[in-house]
Structures are given as C-alpha cells and as structure tokens.
Design a protein around this motif. Sequence first.
Motif, PDB file in Angstrom:
ATOM      1  N   SER A 396       2.395  -3.336   0.190  1.00  0.00           N
ATOM      2  CA  SER A 396       1.789  -2.460  -0.804  1.00  0.00           C
ATOM      3  C   SER A 396       0.275  -2.632  -0.842  1.00  0.00           C
ATOM      4  O   SER A 396      -0.243  -3.742  -0.688  1.00  0.00           O
ATOM      5  CB  SER A 396       2.366  -2.754  -2.193  1.00  0.00           C
ATOM      6  N   CYS A 398      -2.714  -2.045  -3.590  1.00  0.00           N
ATOM      7  CA  CYS A 398      -2.887  -1.882  -5.033  1.00  0.00           C
ATOM      8  C   CYS A 398      -4.354  -1.641  -5.348  1.00  0.00           C
ATOM      9  O   CYS A 398      -5.224  -2.383  -4.870  1.00  0.00           O
ATOM     10  CB  CYS A 398      -2.393  -3.105  -5.792  1.00  0.00           C
ATOM     11  N   THR A 410      -0.380   1.888  -7.174  1.00  0.00           N
ATOM     12  CA  THR A 410       0.268   1.089  -6.134  1.00  0.00           C
ATOM     13  C   THR A 410       0.810   2.016  -5.060  1.00  0.00           C
ATOM     14  O   THR A 410       1.547   2.964  -5.361  1.00  0.00           O
ATOM     15  CB  THR A 410       1.415   0.250  -6.712  1.00  0.00           C
TER      16      THR A 410
END
Length: 585
Positions: A396, A398, A410
């Motif tokens: 991910s 962010c 995100t």
Amino acid sequence: MSSFFTLPYAQKKRKRPETSEAPKKRLASTKTSSRDPKPAPRKPQRDESISGSEDESDDGPRGALDDDNEEESSSGSEEEEETAAERRLRLAERYLENIREEVDEIGFDAEEIDRDLIAERLKEDVAESKGRMYRNLAAELSFEEASHSQFKSNGQSITSIATCTPFVYTVSKDLCLIKWRIQDLPADQFPQKNKKKSAKPPPPPRRKPAQVAFTRGDKSKVKDNSYKGHTSDILTVAASQDGKFVVTGGQDRKIIVWDATNLSPLRVFTQHRDAVTGLAFRRGTNQLYSSSKDRTIKVWSLDELAYVETLFGHQDEVVDIAALAQERCISVGARDRTARLWKVVEETQLVFRGGGGGGKSSLKSSSKNPKVLEGSMDRIAMFDEETFITGSDNGSLCLWTIHKKKPIFTLPLAHGIEAPLAKDEASAEVNPGEEVVPVPQPRWITALATIPYSDVVLSGSWDGCVRAWRVSGDRKKLEAVGIVGSSSSSLSINGTSNSHSHPKDGEESQNSIANGVINDISLFERGDRGKDGVCVVVALGKEHRMGRWKKVPRGRNAGVVFEIPRRSVEKKANGVHGEEGGDEE
C-alpha cells in the motif's frame, strides 16, 4: 490759478509715461532671466493704450523686445508648469516608444520572457521557503516515452543510490562505493538554438554512465579500529547538494564521510549501536540525519564533521528517513507501524500511526484483491513540509498530512500481487487440492522517491517496472500516471485507463526494464528548473537490500538510468500544444 489739485484728470494721467521708464529697464533685464513667471509686456501695453500719444520712436524697439520676451517667457512657463510626476510620465512614454521600435526591428520570444519573469521566480522561492507544494509536474512529464540505459559492475546487489548532478553514487553488498558520471542529453533530443550545422556528422552519444572513482571495504579488518572503511554490507548512501561530501552507512554500524572528488575517507562515526539503515541531508545544507536499527535517529554537522544529538521515540528498527529544507526530518519505524516527524529545534515529535486499512481506499477488498494488514512500514518520502507518503510490506501507498494522525488516502496493492503457486509446488502430495495453495502475497513497496515541492512520486517493487503517481489537485488522493519507460502502458495522464489502473495477479510489465528488486530510486531535474526533463536512476538487485528473504531469479545487479522528457516540448514540436492543452490541469 492752476495747480496739481485743480488740473483735469486727463492731463494728470498723461504725465505717467515719464514714470514708465522703469518697466522698460525691467523688460530689458528679463532677456537674461527666462524664469520670471509674470508676463512682462502686459503692463507697457496697458500704458500705451492709456497714454494715447507717445513718442513713436519708442514703438519699434519696444515691439521687438516684447515679441522676444513673449517667446522666452512662454517656454519658461511651460517648463515651470510641468510637475515631477508629469515629467516621469513623459520619460516613461518615450522609453516605451524606444522599446517598441527595437522589438519591431529585432523581435522577441514571449515564452522565454514569461519563463524568466522575476515575479514568478519570487513566488516559487517564497513557496519553497515556506515548505509548500507549488509545482504540478505530472502533467508536463511524459513518463511512458522515457529512454533508458543500464550500467553495472561485477558485484552483488546494489542496495542504495544517490545523485548530485552530474554524478551518481552506488553502494552494494560487496562493500563497494562507486562514483559514476551521467552522460549529457543527446543533441537531437534537445537541440540548441542558432547552432551551425557541421558537414561532419556528430558522433553517437554515449548513453551509459562512465565510472569515475571506486573504493571497496575489507571484511578481514573487522577488529581494526583504525581502519577507515566498511567491514560489512553497505546499506545506504547520501550525497550533499554542494558536491563536497558522500556519506555511507552499513551493517558494521559505521557512518563514513567521504570526499566526493576522489572518494577518500574523511571521518568515521561509530556512535550507532546497530546497522545504519538510512541517511538524508537537510536540503541546501550539510546537516545530516541518520536512522538505525538501534531505534534512534542521530543528527550530524558535516561542516565541522561532528556529532550533534540523538532523537529517541521509535519502538522498532528505524528503516528509512527523509528531510527537506526546514530543520526537521521524518522517519518510519518498521513494525511499530508509525511515522514520526522530528522538530529538531523545538525538541518535539509528531506520531502518525498506520495499520493497513486507514484512510480512503480506491479498491474494495475481494477474493482477487485481498485486504492485507500492514506488517511493516518500510519507506517514506516527502512532497513538502506538510505532505508525505509511505510504503509498506502490504503493497500500500499511504498519503499523509501533518495535520492528521491517520492517512488521508490509501492506495492498496500498488504493484499488484505475486502469482499464485502451483499445486505441486505448494504441497508434496500426489494429488493436492486447492486448499493447499496459499493466498498470493502482495509485492512490497521497496523504494520511494519524490520531486521536492511537486506532485510527482515514483515507487518501486520487484514487478519489473517503476510506477509514477501524482497527488490530485485537491491534495487528498493519489492518481496513477503511468509506467516509466513503457510506451505500451494504457494509463493516461489524468489517471484513467481502459483497463484497471492496478496490475493484475502475477502481472509484470510487458517491457520489464527493471528486472530485479528495486532497492532505491534517486532523481534530479535536467536544465533550469527541469525544462529539459527529469533523470531517474534506479538501483537493482537480485536480493532485497536488508536481507536475503526475497530473491528474484531473473533479476540483475545493475543500475538503470531513465531520461523522462517534458511533455510540453514534444507537443510544441508536433504542433498540437493548443489542442491538448485543455485536458491538462
């Protein structure tokens, strides 16, 4: 008996021309003084009309004198009546007239003048001094059409890379520090104006970087405290903006300061109690920040080659660090899943907590896109003093702002997930079932880099490509821009595409240029404020920089140089700048 009191009024009035000789003398004196504001001839004219009979011999000279005085007094009065403001206005109009005549004869380049406006430069400098994002470069860079070249030395995985125009510094697990020179851009890509064409064709440009200097550590001198070199894997490198220093850190707990010209060691710091994982210079200075597995961050002053102070707070290994112009830095603490902003002067810190599913997400959890919890926060980079981005082992990206403790956006599975294992690979049984196949794991975010004070960020993993992203106009989300060096990418400049913006299960780029684990990314702008594009240098390795738990069989231990051109330059060359200009922000 007549007297003065009994004479008629007309006779008394006729005697006045005798006393009018004095004005004649004053009129004669006005020839030398043209600044007398009062018109001198008026009073003698009134006397002539009153006296009626006067000696005609005086009329001729007096008339000529009056004409001269009228011309001189009128010019003097005009100069007296013009104020200072009117005079400045008259001179300004005359100056503009002269400039117009010169421009009509010579001509000018309006685009060049607009680019060099002082007001625009001042605004950018003020925005940078205040730490604000002020440049939208994603719409101006053509990531898909970037050219590339590779360079390598016979060594192990390149763990980190640093740039200081026009040099690149690489470090590897075999204790090597190498200085390379990046080649200039080819003349056919950015031709110079008013350059005479020679009869002899120019030689083909050398695209690969040339090695300038080289140094290597020695593992056999672990117990030699006087040895000024590394005795274990080098994990990170940083170069100062002024080109004086190159700093390396490694598993041997050492921070070594090198002379950038010939890579001779200047100072060895051994204050850290565990491996040094990250180095970052404060922008425009020689103040250095270092992160370590001993959970601390240390501040150094390379002008004095001295240690300054230690910052405490992380609960796990500090694996990456970043800094910009202000006297502060930001770091990530791996499995404590926090990012911390350190205000060095105020001696305070801000804590930002991750955790996986925080913030707004662009994808929903499903069987094909499993939601993976965050295990370790590994990478960090800063857009400006208030906005930063982190990458994790759950794949991910962010987006954060210092005003909120959780990520505001995100982006999961930014580089996709690994291909699922075959049944016979997952189990030793004769006929294994589907239940033995483990859930595919996401590709970690192993590298992050931004163009400071702009909306561009580049990320890397081991899917064979470098992906470009941008911050949206409202500064609240990330949008996909394209794959660097892959003209076949279906992603458009506004983040939309015909297919899904994320890679599919086990997908790799069709043009897998960066084969291997992308351990680090460094970049710099070409030309004045990036007018000739951006140069991106990528560090590749068969193994992850921190260990051997991830290996890429087909990977290479090399570096890749991408030259990203400006989109606006290409549009003007093709004559379509006006047509497509409305689609860009």
